[in-house]
Write an enzyme that holds these catalytic residues in place. Structure first.
Site, PDB file in Angstrom:
ATOM      1  N   LYS A  47      35.992  51.107  51.534  1.00 21.06           N
ATOM      2  CA  LYS A  47      36.828  51.064  52.769  1.00 21.06           C
ATOM      3  C   LYS A  47      36.177  51.863  53.674  1.00 21.06           C
ATOM      4  O   LYS A  47      35.818  51.589  55.087  1.00 21.06           O
ATOM      5  CB  LYS A  47      38.383  51.702  52.294  1.00 21.06           C
ATOM      6  CG  LYS A  47      39.205  51.423  53.147  1.00 21.06           C
ATOM      7  CD  LYS A  47      40.532  51.711  52.745  1.00 21.06           C
ATOM      8  CE  LYS A  47      41.002  50.894  51.615  1.00 21.06           C
ATOM      9  NZ  LYS A  47      42.120  51.712  50.928  1.00 21.06           N
ATOM     10  N   ARG A 117      44.058  57.348  52.684  1.00 16.14           N
ATOM     11  CA  ARG A 117      43.971  56.145  51.889  1.00 16.14           C
ATOM     12  C   ARG A 117      42.693  56.178  50.675  1.00 16.14           C
ATOM     13  O   ARG A 117      41.952  57.158  51.189  1.00 16.14           O
ATOM     14  CB  ARG A 117      43.445  54.889  52.806  1.00 16.14           C
ATOM     15  CG  ARG A 117      44.059  55.151  53.919  1.00 16.14           C
ATOM     16  CD  ARG A 117      43.360  54.301  55.035  1.00 16.14           C
ATOM     17  NE  ARG A 117      43.597  52.623  54.936  1.00 16.14           N
ATOM     18  CZ  ARG A 117      42.916  51.773  55.567  1.00 16.14           C
ATOM     19  NH1 ARG A 117      42.118  52.256  56.798  1.00 16.14           N
ATOM     20  NH2 ARG A 117      42.823  50.661  55.070  1.00 16.14           N
ATOM     21  N   GLY A 126      46.137  48.285  44.039  1.00 12.14           N
ATOM     22  CA  GLY A 126      47.197  49.018  43.548  1.00 12.14           C
ATOM     23  C   GLY A 126      46.938  50.274  42.749  1.00 12.14           C
ATOM     24  O   GLY A 126      47.387  50.633  42.062  1.00 12.14           O
ATOM     25  N   MET A 128      46.125  53.304  44.286  1.00 11.63           N
ATOM     26  CA  MET A 128      46.993  54.355  44.828  1.00 11.63           C
ATOM     27  C   MET A 128      47.562  53.826  46.185  1.00 11.63           C
ATOM     28  O   MET A 128      47.002  52.815  46.759  1.00 11.63           O
ATOM     29  CB  MET A 128      46.170  55.665  45.120  1.00 11.63           C
ATOM     30  CG  MET A 128      47.179  56.755  45.175  1.00 11.63           C
ATOM     31  SD  MET A 128      46.402  58.018  46.274  1.00 11.63           S
ATOM     32  CE  MET A 128      46.936  57.461  47.889  1.00 11.63           C
ATOM     33  N   ARG A 361      36.077  43.748  54.455  1.00 13.08           N
ATOM     34  CA  ARG A 361      35.413  43.693  53.070  1.00 13.08           C
ATOM     35  C   ARG A 361      35.067  42.437  52.571  1.00 13.08           C
ATOM     36  O   ARG A 361      35.757  41.431  53.087  1.00 13.08           O
ATOM     37  CB  ARG A 361      35.997  44.437  51.913  1.00 13.08           C
ATOM     38  CG  ARG A 361      37.165  43.758  51.621  1.00 13.08           C
ATOM     39  CD  ARG A 361      38.157  44.432  50.343  1.00 13.08           C
ATOM     40  NE  ARG A 361      39.036  44.118  50.074  1.00 13.08           N
ATOM     41  CZ  ARG A 361      40.377  44.373  49.558  1.00 13.08           C
ATOM     42  NH1 ARG A 361      40.249  45.694  49.711  1.00 13.08           N
ATOM     43  NH2 ARG A 361      41.225  43.920  49.067  1.00 13.08           N
ATOM     44  N   HIS A 479      50.056  41.012  45.352  1.00 10.86           N
ATOM     45  CA  HIS A 479      49.252  41.311  44.275  1.00 10.86           C
ATOM     46  C   HIS A 479      48.922  40.275  43.230  1.00 10.86           C
ATOM     47  O   HIS A 479      47.810  40.062  42.718  1.00 10.86           O
ATOM     48  CB  HIS A 479      50.129  42.361  43.449  1.00 10.86           C
ATOM     49  CG  HIS A 479      49.458  43.083  42.059  1.00 10.86           C
ATOM     50  ND1 HIS A 479      49.730  42.512  41.041  1.00 10.86           N
ATOM     51  CD2 HIS A 479      48.483  44.061  42.030  1.00 10.86           C
ATOM     52  CE1 HIS A 479      48.878  43.238  40.203  1.00 10.86           C
ATOM     53  NE2 HIS A 479      48.261  43.957  40.830  1.00 10.86           N
ATOM     54  N   SER A 810      13.093  33.948  17.679  1.00 11.98           N
ATOM     55  CA  SER A 810      14.189  33.809  18.531  1.00 11.98           C
ATOM     56  C   SER A 810      15.215  34.936  18.091  1.00 11.98           C
ATOM     57  O   SER A 810      15.416  35.150  16.939  1.00 11.98           O
ATOM     58  CB  SER A 810      15.044  32.457  18.422  1.00 11.98           C
ATOM     59  OG  SER A 810      16.056  32.668  18.909  1.00 11.98           O
ATOM     60  N   CYS A 877      19.309  33.777  21.029  1.00  8.35           N
ATOM     61  CA  CYS A 877      20.260  32.533  20.788  1.00  8.35           C
ATOM     62  C   CYS A 877      21.625  33.009  20.293  1.00  8.35           C
ATOM     63  O   CYS A 877      22.410  32.584  19.918  1.00  8.35           O
ATOM     64  CB  CYS A 877      19.736  31.783  19.854  1.00  8.35           C
ATOM     65  SG  CYS A 877      19.363  32.444  18.065  1.00  8.35           S
ATOM     66  N   TYR A 897      13.277  32.623  27.366  1.00  6.92           N
ATOM     67  CA  TYR A 897      14.430  31.942  27.476  1.00  6.92           C
ATOM     68  C   TYR A 897      15.742  32.476  26.917  1.00  6.92           C
ATOM     69  O   TYR A 897      15.554  33.414  26.119  1.00  6.92           O
ATOM     70  CB  TYR A 897      14.324  30.406  27.013  1.00  6.92           C
ATOM     71  CG  TYR A 897      14.172  30.284  25.549  1.00  6.92           C
ATOM     72  CD1 TYR A 897      15.411  30.399  24.788  1.00  6.92           C
ATOM     73  CD2 TYR A 897      13.253  30.416  24.901  1.00  6.92           C
ATOM     74  CE1 TYR A 897      15.315  30.173  23.499  1.00  6.92           C
ATOM     75  CE2 TYR A 897      12.924  30.197  23.349  1.00  6.92           C
ATOM     76  CZ  TYR A 897      14.285  30.035  22.659  1.00  6.92           C
ATOM     77  OH  TYR A 897      14.061  30.182  21.367  1.00  6.92           O
TER      78      TYR A 897
END
Ligand code: ADP
Ligand code: MG
Ligand code: MG
Length: 923
Positions: A47, A117, A126, A128, A361, A479, A810, A877, A897
């Site tokens: 913020k 804030r 939520g 605060m 934001r 909310h 692996s 894996c 991988y």
């Protein structure tokens, strides 16, 4: 949001130093200039950095200052006390603010009012509640009245301040204030807050002050500076309230980063009908559609819009009510979107036709919206494909694979009611009315829908486990809607026809009564709610993947495919799938896997009609009987391998030889004992009983005290080489057959659980011998590799030596985690919760790789392995192969991988691309 990464990010944004070398804790913004900017989220919170950035861009932002997250850290370090240096710096900035505002805190003739804030780096809805109108007291309220000639407004503002300060700072239960307000409304026969006049608000103020006095045994604080310090400290305190902690746990936000405090001059949306307050998005956060989206309320302040007290109007109507402000808002938010190159979630207030921006934001969005928005922004040339790949949270694309309703069954039910489509997805389950019940019922294996009037931050644990969330009040930015979208939880909000009795555990709607445990279903994309249970079916993406829908018919699929194709260009990690059956392999291939990282052959043993053969093999007490049973299994396995190879179109396939202890294929000892005893009691004799007894004897022979550390993995192949022989033969025969048909495959035969190089050498000899036989018989040559899983710590330690034998590694990170921690992965549930509560462990190490301990073994295994064989192919894996933050780690460790379950493939592709682009997770 790996902790390590967050820590690194924090270290990077090194705090600025003030001229005299002292650390700076307070950052001013106002008059077109700010100390901070958008890159200082670590220090100023999201913020604060947004307010600074908007100020620098010359946008109409009320002036103020941000007390940094470092001050929060100090507050806790000093035993919950703000050090005097920080306090002094705050006072200096307050003086600056008073000058910029042309008003003075506590001065009756011209009082400065501010909001206080909270604002952490990651938004935490939520955490605060914001405190508005701070600076009002019995005297300044009169000053405000005189200046604005609006007594109603002045006293409404004062009562709001007492209410918010009372709840947040003095921790008085909110109902105490609500009761007092209700009382006044009833006494005056008024339904809406907006219908109360000055006298009524004066009455409310007096009653609120009584509430404070009776609850705290003190008068409401009248000194504005005391109010400010109290509010500031309450923000710091709120960082460690229960719901903030719960939120951080779910979203894996580090506890250490702290929150900033923003103190900002008030502007007022409640001065009358030329004022308003609202929130919005530059695009639809549920569907991604390019439409201006949001809500506002005339003559209202702050959280009225999201609190669900009054039903807000859609933002498009602002154009009619306040055309000038609307036009400016459109211009500003469009500019913000272009500036941040992402959808903006903004908050604004109009005071007497003048627009002020209070927050911006990057907007949270559903997985659907994320994909739609990213591809649209590329088409609009606002971002590059690379930005698009970085913009989408990998985890969220798994939402696109979530089921949708069975259309026939869904259409067969009448629509009972509608709510706002807050978060898409099909949800069907049994109704519960509290978050705790949602958790409890889920634990019992039930699927639940959490039904609430409106959700509050305390409900978050219940929302998390539910199939979906349904509320009676609240708008698209309430909310439930915000959190639902973020969790990817189907949500319908503001279904106003629901009359909910939470205490009675029922609701009525459209003449019907629905009780706890009854089934409801809803569609989070349309907002339709129906009574009854409805089956679900695969999402559009999966329908295309399965060939049941043409790609051209699915806009969503095409966008999804574009995004992931871009991702493939950036990633360096290969993506393979863990799949044992041809159909799984096909799905994985269609979702982008290019190879199988783990084919568990024993899963094939559970196929139809196979278990009796497998049991015969196990029960054989001599080699020739065992070979006879294996000969029966051979054609079945060969067919499976052929199918899997074919589904992979020539991409590599790693096949693991048999791994689990053999008793897993036999009936349970206890069950057999009961069966035998029952037969004996009944006087049964003959072959059947003899067979059961023989089976029981063998099961008893195979019984192990600790099967996970017992006769399994390579140890089976060493004691029963004929099993390895059969499996090798099946693999090679399938490969030869395909080679003859013109498809070349390179099988990778993987020996599990190797800790000693000699184990591997023993098995490799078996494989090589049988492979040579098969190729001679078939008259073709195919290339194959023999390698091992690194899953025993000793295997990792001696990787160099093992790599002399192994052509690939692996990492089996499930067993490696189990054996490194000594945690049984089947039993960790008994204590993991306590470990997390006590912060002994932050995350489940079976879900996200423990980079420090287990990860060290992985890194070491890679380094030593490549020392033994420079071209060693290395993959992973375990379950971690589909976890984004683990994938970042594997990319860094230099693996070739990762292999993940088929439905995690899209997540892995995107995460691998982000890892390659070195994104800071969570930004
Ligand atoms: P949250 O983090 O929950 O969004 P905010 O700090 O953004 O909380 O505050 C919530 C609302 O309070 C804002 O959307 C805005 O309507 C109102 N608000 C905050 N500061 C001011 C201010 N200085 N002037 C007017 N309204 C404010
Ligand atoms: Mg809030
Ligand atoms: Mg806000």
């Amino acid at each position: 949001m790996a902790k390590k990464l967050a820590r690194k990010a924090a270290a990077k944004a090194a705090p600025k130093r003030k001229a005299r070398g002292a650390r700076k804790y307070v950052y001013f913004f106002g008059g077109g200039k700010a100390d901070g900017n958008r890159h200082m989220k670590d220090l100023l919170g999201g913020k604060g950095s947004g307010l600074a950035e908007m100020t620098n861009a010359g946008l109409p932002v009320p002036p103020g200052f941000t007390i940094s997250t470092e001050a929060c850290t100090l507050y806790y370090r000093e035993g919950r006390k703000v050090p005097s240096t920080v306090d002094r710096e705050m006072l200096a900035n307050l003086a600056k603010l008073e000058k910029a505002a042309g008003a003075t805190l506590g001065k009756v003739e011209n009082p400065l009012l501010v909001s206080v804030r909270s604002g952490a780096k990651f938004s935490m809805p939520g955490m605060m509640d914001t405190i508005l109108n701070l600076g009002l007291n019995d005297r300044t309220v009169e000053g405000l009245k005189a200046r604005t000639s609006n007594g109603r407004f002045a006293y409404d503002s004062y009562r709001r301040f007492i209410q918010m300060y009372g709840a947040v700072v003095l921790e008085i239960p909110k109902d105490a204030f609500e009761h007092a307000l209700e009382h006044v409304k009833e006494a005056r026969g008024v339904r809406l807050d907006t219908d109360l006049d000055e006298a009524a608000w004066r009455d409310v103020v007096a009653r609120f002050k009584d509430v404070v006095r009776s609850r705290t045994k003190r008068d409401f604080p009248q000194v504005p500076l005391d109010q400010l310090r109290g509010a500031r400290d309450a923000v710091f305190r709120s960082w460690n309230n229960a719901r903030a902690i719960e939120y951080r746990r779910i979203y894996e936000i580090p506890d250490s980063i702290g929150t900033a405090v923003n103190v900002q001059m008030m502007v007022f949306g409640n001065t009358g009908n030329r004022s308003a307050t609202g929130v919005g998005f530059t695009r639809n956060p549920a569907t991604g559609a390019k439409e201006f989206y949001g809500e506002f309320l005339v003559n209202a302040q702050g959280e009225d819009v999201v609190a669900g007290i009054r039903t807000p109007q859609p933002i498009s109507e602002l154009e009619n009510v306040m055309p000038h402000a609307y036009k400016e808002l459109r211009q500003i938010t469009t500019r913000l979107e272009r500036h941040y190159k992402d959808v903006q979630d903004f908050e604004f207030t109009v005071q007497d036709d003048r627009l002020f921006m209070l927050q911006t934001r990057n907007g949270k969005r559903t997985g659907y919206a994320a994909v739609v928005i990213a591809t649209d922004l590329v088409d609009e040339k606002l971002i590059s494909p690379k930005d698009a790949v970085l913009q989408v949270d990998p985890e969220s694309v798994s939402q696109l694979l979530a089921p949708v309703f069975e259309p026939k069954a869904w259409q067969a039910l009448p629509v009972t009611t509608r709510g706002l489509p807050a978060s898409p997805g099909a949800a069907s389950g049994q109704v519960v009315f509290t978050a705790d019940d949602a958790v409890e019922w889920t634990r019992q294996g039930k699927k639940v829908i959490l039904v609430r009037k409106e959700t509050v931050p305390d409900d978050i644990h219940g929302m998390f486990v539910s199939q979906g969330v349904l509320t009676a009040t609240g708008g698209m930015t309430s909310h439930a809607a915000v959190v639902g979208r973020q969790m990817g939880k189907p949500s319908v909000v503001g279904a106003g026809a629901l009359e909910i009795s939470e205490s009675g555990r029922r609701f009525s709607v459209d003449g019907a009564t629905v009780r706890e445990g009854d089934f409801v279903s809803f569609d989070g994309l349309t907002g339709e709610v129906k009574l009854g249970q409805v089956g679900t079916r695969p999402s559009e993406i999966l329908q295309v993947v399965a060939g049941d829908m043409k790609p051209a018919a699915s806009d969503l699929y095409r966008r999804f495919d574009r995004l992931l194709t871009w991702a493939d260009k950036f990633r360096r990690l290969g993506i393979r799938a863990n799949a044992d059956q041809p159909d799984q392999a096909e799905t994985a291939y269609a979702l982008g896997a290019r190879g199988i990282g783990l084919c568990r052959t024993e899963h094939m043993f559970f196929g139809e009609g196979r278990i009796p053969i497998v049991q015969r093999m196990i029960l054989a007490d001599n080699e020739s009987d065992r070979r006879a049973a294996l000969a029966e299994l051979l054609p079945l396995q060969r067919k499976d391998f052929y199918g899997v190879f074919k589904a992979m179109h020539g991409s590599p396939v790693t096949i693991r030889t048999i791994d689990p202890p053999l008793h897993e294929f036999l009936p349970k000892r206890e069950d057999l004992m009961v069966e035998v005893a029952t037969m004996e009691a009944k006087g049964t004799t003959g072959r059947e009983l003899d067979e059961k007894r023989a089976l029981l004897r063998r099961v008893e022979q195979l019984h192990e005290f600790n099967p996970m550390l017992g006769h399994r993995g390579v140890r089976l192949g060493i004691t029963y080489p004929e099993i390895t022989e059969m499996q090798t033969r099946a693999i090679l025969e399938a490969a030869c057959q395909l080679a003859k048909e013109g498809t070349s495959v390179v099988p990778e035969i993987m020996i599990p659980l190797v800790g000693l190089v000699k184990e591997l050498r023993d098995q490799k000899a078996v494989v090589d011998r049988v492979a040579a036989d098969v190729m001679r018989e078939q008259g073709v040559r195919v290339k194959y590799l023999v390698g091992t899983m690194i899953e025993v710590p000793r295997g990792a330690m001696t990787a160099e030596e093992i790599a002399h034998e192994a052509e690939f590694f692996s990492f089996g990170t499930n067993d490696l985690t189990q054996l490194t921690f000594g945690f049984s992965r089947d039993d960790i549930g008994k204590f993991l919760g306590s470990y997390q509560d006590k912060k002994i462990l932050e995350k489940d190490p079976f879900a996200t790789i423990d980079t420090i301990g287990v990860g060290e073994l992985v890194e070491l295994g890679v380094q030593r392995g490549r020392r033994g064989r420079p071209d060693l192919k290395v993959g992973i894996c375990g379950e971690h192969g589909g976890d984004p933050s683990s994938i970042h780690f594997f990319a860094k460790a230099g693996l070739d991988y990762v292999s993940a379950s088929p439905y995690r493939i899209p997540v892995a592709r995107l995460a691998a691309a982000q890892a390659a682009l070195h994104v800071k997770v969570g930004d």
